[in-house]
Design an enzyme around this catalytic site. Sequence first.
Site, PDB file in Angstrom:
ATOM      1  N   CYS A  17      10.157  19.337  -1.602  1.00  0.00           N
ATOM      2  CA  CYS A  17      10.734  20.357  -2.487  1.00  0.00           C
ATOM      3  C   CYS A  17       9.630  21.290  -2.994  1.00  0.00           C
ATOM      4  O   CYS A  17       9.843  22.504  -3.104  1.00  0.00           O
ATOM      5  CB  CYS A  17      11.468  19.709  -3.657  1.00  0.00           C
ATOM      6  SG  CYS A  17      13.047  18.970  -3.195  1.00  0.00           S
ATOM      7  N   HIS A 108      13.139  12.864   1.488  1.00  0.00           N
ATOM      8  CA  HIS A 108      13.819  14.163   1.585  1.00  0.00           C
ATOM      9  C   HIS A 108      14.047  14.330   3.081  1.00  0.00           C
ATOM     10  O   HIS A 108      13.066  14.443   3.844  1.00  0.00           O
ATOM     11  CB  HIS A 108      12.915  15.268   1.014  1.00  0.00           C
ATOM     12  CG  HIS A 108      13.497  16.648   1.053  1.00  0.00           C
ATOM     13  ND1 HIS A 108      13.424  17.521  -0.029  1.00  0.00           N
ATOM     14  CD2 HIS A 108      14.133  17.332   2.029  1.00  0.00           C
ATOM     15  CE1 HIS A 108      14.004  18.670   0.291  1.00  0.00           C
ATOM     16  NE2 HIS A 108      14.437  18.580   1.545  1.00  0.00           N
ATOM     17  N   HIS A 110      14.260  14.792   6.870  1.00  0.00           N
ATOM     18  CA  HIS A 110      13.494  15.685   7.740  1.00  0.00           C
ATOM     19  C   HIS A 110      13.478  15.117   9.149  1.00  0.00           C
ATOM     20  O   HIS A 110      13.650  13.917   9.359  1.00  0.00           O
ATOM     21  CB  HIS A 110      12.060  15.849   7.223  1.00  0.00           C
ATOM     22  CG  HIS A 110      11.348  14.547   7.010  1.00  0.00           C
ATOM     23  ND1 HIS A 110      11.536  13.772   5.886  1.00  0.00           N
ATOM     24  CD2 HIS A 110      10.480  13.862   7.788  1.00  0.00           C
ATOM     25  CE1 HIS A 110      10.794  12.680   5.973  1.00  0.00           C
ATOM     26  NE2 HIS A 110      10.165  12.710   7.129  1.00  0.00           N
TER      27      HIS A 110
HETATM   28  P1  DGP Z   1       8.305  10.121   7.354  1.00  0.00           P
HETATM   29  O1  DGP Z   1       7.360   8.971   7.477  1.00  0.00           O
HETATM   30  O2  DGP Z   1       9.322  10.167   8.489  1.00  0.00           O
HETATM   31  O3  DGP Z   1       8.957  10.179   5.988  1.00  0.00           O
HETATM   32  O4  DGP Z   1       7.421  11.434   7.540  1.00  0.00           O
HETATM   33  C1  DGP Z   1       6.838  12.128   6.506  1.00  0.00           C
HETATM   34  C2  DGP Z   1       5.808  13.037   7.131  1.00  0.00           C
HETATM   35  O5  DGP Z   1       5.484  14.041   6.194  1.00  0.00           O
HETATM   36  C3  DGP Z   1       4.504  12.346   7.529  1.00  0.00           C
HETATM   37  O6  DGP Z   1       4.353  12.424   8.936  1.00  0.00           O
HETATM   38  C4  DGP Z   1       3.423  13.149   6.824  1.00  0.00           C
HETATM   39  C5  DGP Z   1       4.124  14.385   6.362  1.00  0.00           C
HETATM   40  N1  DGP Z   1       3.670  14.884   5.078  1.00  0.00           N
HETATM   41  C6  DGP Z   1       3.654  14.197   3.906  1.00  0.00           C
HETATM   42  N2  DGP Z   1       3.166  14.965   2.920  1.00  0.00           N
HETATM   43  C7  DGP Z   1       2.899  16.176   3.492  1.00  0.00           C
HETATM   44  C8  DGP Z   1       2.385  17.402   2.966  1.00  0.00           C
HETATM   45  O7  DGP Z   1       2.074  17.558   1.784  1.00  0.00           O
HETATM   46  N3  DGP Z   1       2.241  18.426   3.856  1.00  0.00           N
HETATM   47  C9  DGP Z   1       2.553  18.294   5.171  1.00  0.00           C
HETATM   48  N4  DGP Z   1       2.374  19.375   5.953  1.00  0.00           N
HETATM   49  N5  DGP Z   1       3.066  17.167   5.688  1.00  0.00           N
HETATM   50  C10 DGP Z   1       3.215  16.118   4.853  1.00  0.00           C
END
Ligand code: DGP
Length: 124
Positions: A17, A108, A110
Site C-alpha cells: 500500500c 496484500h 500479488h
Molecule cells: P510473497 O512471498 O509471495 O508474499 O512475495 C513478496 C515479495 O515482495 C517478495 O518476493 C519480496 C517483495 N518485496 C517485499 N518488500 C518489497 C519492497 O519494499 N519493494 C519491492 N520492490 N519488493 C518487495
Amino acid sequence: MCKTHENETLSDDCIFCKIIKGDIPSDKVYEDRYCIAFRDINPQMPVHIVVTPKIHIESVLGFKEDQAEILGRLQLAIAEIARRLGLDGSGFRVVNNCGKDAKQSVPHIHYHILAGGEMGERIV
Ligand code: DGP
C-alpha cells in the site's frame, strides 16, 4: 463498477500500500487504474515482477463478488507487462503465494511474473 484506488481501500501498515501511495519508492514497470507492477526487491529470476491491485486485499480468499473485475484486470495487466518486457515470445511463469504453507510474506495479494531464463518442470 468495482472499487479501485481510493485511500480508504489502502492500509497504513502495508508495504505494498505504501508503494501504491508512492510513500516507498519502487522500480515501477506498469500502472493503470486498477493495479501496479514493480521489480521485486529480491529477484529470484533475471526478470521478477510483482503485480498487485490498488486495493488492500490480503489474498485471493478476500475477494468479494463485486470485486471480480479486479481479478480480470490483473490478468490483463500481466499480459500487457509480458508484451512490454518482451516476454511473450520466450514465456514466463506466474505465481501467487497464498497463506502460510505457500510462504506468502506480504499480506496484500500479488502475482509474481518470473522470466528471463528456463525454469524447472516442477512448480515447487
Ligand atoms: P510473497 O512471498 O509471495 O508474499 O512475495 C513478496 C515479495 O515482495 C517478495 O518476493 C519480496 C517483495 N518485496 C517485499 N518488500 C518489497 C519492497 O519494499 N519493494 C519491492 N520492490 N519488493 C518487495
